[in-house]
Enzyme design. Structure first.
Site, PDB file in Angstrom:
ATOM      1  N   TYR A 195       0.002   4.228  -2.424  1.00  9.28           N
ATOM      2  CA  TYR A 195      -0.204   5.604  -1.920  1.00  9.28           C
ATOM      3  C   TYR A 195       0.825   6.579  -2.591  1.00  9.28           C
ATOM      4  O   TYR A 195       0.248   7.723  -2.833  1.00  9.28           O
ATOM      5  CB  TYR A 195      -0.001   5.661  -0.378  1.00  9.28           C
ATOM      6  CG  TYR A 195      -0.720   5.020   0.397  1.00  9.28           C
ATOM      7  CD1 TYR A 195      -2.141   4.547  -0.026  1.00  9.28           C
ATOM      8  CD2 TYR A 195      -0.816   4.537   1.802  1.00  9.28           C
ATOM      9  CE1 TYR A 195      -3.173   3.683   0.658  1.00  9.28           C
ATOM     10  CE2 TYR A 195      -1.472   3.839   2.673  1.00  9.28           C
ATOM     11  CZ  TYR A 195      -2.776   3.089   1.953  1.00  9.28           C
ATOM     12  OH  TYR A 195      -3.492   2.635   2.661  1.00  9.28           O
ATOM     13  N   TYR A 248     -13.137   9.372   1.453  1.00 12.82           N
ATOM     14  CA  TYR A 248     -14.123   9.158   2.344  1.00 12.82           C
ATOM     15  C   TYR A 248     -13.615   9.586   3.792  1.00 12.82           C
ATOM     16  O   TYR A 248     -12.407   9.508   4.022  1.00 12.82           O
ATOM     17  CB  TYR A 248     -14.564   7.599   2.308  1.00 12.82           C
ATOM     18  CG  TYR A 248     -13.705   6.620   3.239  1.00 12.82           C
ATOM     19  CD1 TYR A 248     -12.925   5.941   2.573  1.00 12.82           C
ATOM     20  CD2 TYR A 248     -14.177   6.317   4.463  1.00 12.82           C
ATOM     21  CE1 TYR A 248     -12.051   5.135   3.413  1.00 12.82           C
ATOM     22  CE2 TYR A 248     -13.484   5.261   5.174  1.00 12.82           C
ATOM     23  CZ  TYR A 248     -12.505   5.050   4.691  1.00 12.82           C
ATOM     24  OH  TYR A 248     -11.754   3.805   5.084  1.00 12.82           O
ATOM     25  N   ARG A 274       0.691  -1.116  -0.139  1.00 14.48           N
ATOM     26  CA  ARG A 274      -0.107  -0.074  -0.055  1.00 14.48           C
ATOM     27  C   ARG A 274       0.901   1.481   0.055  1.00 14.48           C
ATOM     28  O   ARG A 274       0.425   2.236  -0.537  1.00 14.48           O
ATOM     29  CB  ARG A 274      -0.904  -0.174   1.355  1.00 14.48           C
ATOM     30  CG  ARG A 274      -2.064  -1.149   1.055  1.00 14.48           C
ATOM     31  CD  ARG A 274      -3.206  -0.794   2.044  1.00 14.48           C
ATOM     32  NE  ARG A 274      -2.939  -0.860   3.561  1.00 14.48           N
ATOM     33  CZ  ARG A 274      -2.673  -1.866   4.143  1.00 14.48           C
ATOM     34  NH1 ARG A 274      -2.750  -3.173   3.489  1.00 14.48           N
ATOM     35  NH2 ARG A 274      -2.107  -1.847   5.467  1.00 14.48           N
TER      36      ARG A 274
HETATM   37  C1  LIG Z   1      -7.539   4.241   5.975  1.00 15.01           C
HETATM   38  S1  LIG Z   1      -8.540   4.467   7.613  1.00 15.01           S
HETATM   39  C2  LIG Z   1      -9.454   5.820   6.988  1.00 15.01           C
HETATM   40  C3  LIG Z   1     -10.136   6.736   7.997  1.00 15.01           C
HETATM   41  C4  LIG Z   1     -10.997   7.807   7.403  1.00 15.01           C
HETATM   42  N1  LIG Z   1     -10.230   8.581   6.688  1.00 15.01           N
HETATM   43  C5  LIG Z   1     -11.764   8.652   8.317  1.00 15.01           C
HETATM   44  O1  LIG Z   1     -11.844   9.767   8.389  1.00 15.01           O
HETATM   45  O2  LIG Z   1     -12.257   7.834   9.349  1.00 15.01           O
HETATM   46  C6  LIG Z   1      -9.310   3.063   7.733  1.00 15.01           C
HETATM   47  C7  LIG Z   1      -9.834   2.879   9.169  1.00 15.01           C
HETATM   48  O3  LIG Z   1     -10.651   3.924   9.425  1.00 15.01           O
HETATM   49  C8  LIG Z   1     -11.794   3.262  10.271  1.00 15.01           C
HETATM   50  N2  LIG Z   1     -13.119   3.374   9.510  1.00 15.01           N
HETATM   51  C9  LIG Z   1     -13.336   3.593   8.357  1.00 15.01           C
HETATM   52  N3  LIG Z   1     -14.546   3.492   7.977  1.00 15.01           N
HETATM   53  C10 LIG Z   1     -15.204   3.290   9.302  1.00 15.01           C
HETATM   54  C11 LIG Z   1     -16.480   2.994   9.585  1.00 15.01           C
HETATM   55  N4  LIG Z   1     -17.627   3.066   8.881  1.00 15.01           N
HETATM   56  N5  LIG Z   1     -16.678   2.687  10.873  1.00 15.01           N
HETATM   57  C12 LIG Z   1     -15.664   2.734  11.765  1.00 15.01           C
HETATM   58  N6  LIG Z   1     -14.318   2.837  11.615  1.00 15.01           N
HETATM   59  C13 LIG Z   1     -14.086   3.087  10.313  1.00 15.01           C
HETATM   60  C14 LIG Z   1     -11.253   1.927  10.624  1.00 15.01           C
HETATM   61  O4  LIG Z   1     -10.388   1.843  11.701  1.00 15.01           O
HETATM   62  C15 LIG Z   1     -10.678   1.352   9.165  1.00 15.01           C
HETATM   63  O5  LIG Z   1      -9.695   0.429   9.560  1.00 15.01           O
END
Ligand SMILES: C[S@@+](CC[C@H](N)C(=O)[O-])C[C@H]1O[C@@H](n2cnc3c(N)ncnc32)[C@H](O)[C@@H]1O
Length: 275
Positions: A73, A95, A69
C-alpha cells in the site's frame, strides 16, 4: 516564460459491478486524467477503465505472496504521489468506494495535500451499499456495526447484538502478517470469530456470507449459515459476513420519562412493524 504544470490527484471508485456502478463524475475524471492508476483487482474492470483512458496503469503488480500488504500500500501511494509531483493530473480508480477499506487512497491524498497540491476523493458504490440493496437491510432499522474481521478478533470491541453486524475481510480473518493473498488460511480465525459471536447469539442464529455480483447479469451470492456452522464456511477474499440483529433493544424508560413520553406513545408514532 513557461508556466510549470501543477499536478493534482482525484481518487474515484468504479463500484462493485464493473458495468453500471461507476458514477458519471468518476467516469469523467478517468477520461480527462493525464494518467489513471487502477486498483481494481478485476481484468474486466481494468478493461472498462482502459477503454475510457488508454493511459491507464494497474497497481496490482505491487502485490506479491509473502510481501506485507502494508508495504504494497505504501508503494502504491509512492507511485501515485510521484506522478502528481511530476505535474500530472492523476486519477486513481479503486473498485467499490475508494475510501472504504482502501489504505493507499487515504494515504496518497494526505501526502499530496501535505505538499500543498490538490487532492480529492469522490464517493463510489461499496460492497456495503450493494449489501443493503441485495439483503434489504436498512441501517436505520436496527443500527449497524461494521468491522474488519482480524481487528474484530484482536480488539476488545463492544458488540451490540441488537445491531446488524457487518464483518469485512472474513476470508483473511486472523491473518496478522498481512502477507497472505488467498482465503485458505482463515479457518482458525473463523472458529474464533464464531466463539466471540456465540457470546452474544444463539448457535442457531442465521448469518449471511455475502458476495455482491461483480459482473452485470450475475446474481449476488447469499449463503445462509447457522452460527455453529460458521467455522466450516469457505469464504473468499470478497466475502462479507452479515450477522442480523436479534431485534430491537428495550426502551430506556428513564429517558422517555425525562422527555415526558411513554412507551405506548412512541410505539404509536413508529411503524408498528418496526417494534
Ligand atoms: C479491501 S476491502 C475493499 C472494499 C471496497 N473498497 C468497497 O468499497 O466495498 C475488501 C473487502 O470488501 C468486501 N468486498 C469486496 N468486494 C465484495 C463483494 N463483491 N461482495 C461483498 N463484499 C465485498 C469484502 O469484505 C472484502 O474482503
Amino acid at each position: 516564460m513557461g508556466t510549470t504544470k501543477k499536478g493534482s490527484l482525484i481518487v474515484v471508485g468504479t463500484g462493485i459491478s464493473v458495468a453500471g456502478q461507476m458514477t458519471v463524475a468518476a467516469r469523467s475524471h478517468i477520461e480527462n486524467a493525464d494518467i489513471v492508476f487502477m486498483g481494481i483487482m478485476n481484468k474486466i474492470g481494468e478493461h472498462v477503465v482502459t477503454k475510457l483512458n488508454s493511459n491507464s496503469v494497474s497497481l496490482d503488480d505491487l502485490y506479491e505472496e509473502g510481501k506485507s500488504r502494508a508495504l504494497t500500500y505504501s508503494q502504491m501511494a509512492d507511485r501515485i504521489v510521484q506522478s502528481v509531483v511530476e505535474g500530472n493530473k492523476v486519477c486513481v480508480a479503486f473498485y467499490g468506494h475508494p475510501g472504504v477499506f482502501v489504505t493507499p487512497s487515504h494515504e496518497a491524498i494526505r501526502r499530496v495535500q501535505e505538499l500543498g497540491l490538490e487532492a480529492q476523493m469522490l464517493p463510489g458504490v461499496s460492497a456495503e451499499d450493494c449489501l443493503i440493496a441485495d439483503l434489504g437491510i436498512d441501517p436505520s432499522r436496527y443500527g449497524c456495526q461494521s468491522y474488519e474481521a482480524t481487528q474484530f478478533l484482536f480488539r476488545d470491541y463492544r458488540i451490540d447484538p441488537h445491531m446488524t453486524q457487518i464483518i469485512w475481510q472474513i476470508g483473511l480473518a486472523g491473518e496478522a502478517t498481512l502477507s497472505v493473498l488467498d482465503a485458505n488460511h482463515s479457518q482458525s480465525g473463523l472458529a474464533m470469530l464464531a466463539d466471540i459471536l456465540a457470546e452474544h447469539y444463539p448457535s442457531d442464529h442465521e448469518l449471511i456470507i455475502y458476495e455482491a455480483a461483480t459482473l452485470p447479469l450475475c446474481e449476488p451470492k447469499i449463503e445462509k449459515v447457522m452460527l455453529r456452522e460458521l467455522e466450516f464456511a469457505k469464504p473468499t477474499l470478497v466475502s462479507t459476513l452479515v450477522v442480523p440483529s436479534k431485534g430491537m433493544p428495550a426502551y430506556r424508560q428513564d429517558r422517555l420519562a425525562k422527555l415526558g413520553l411513554t412507551e405506548q406513545q412512541v410505539t404509536n408514532y413508529r411503524n408498528p412493524t418496526l417494534n
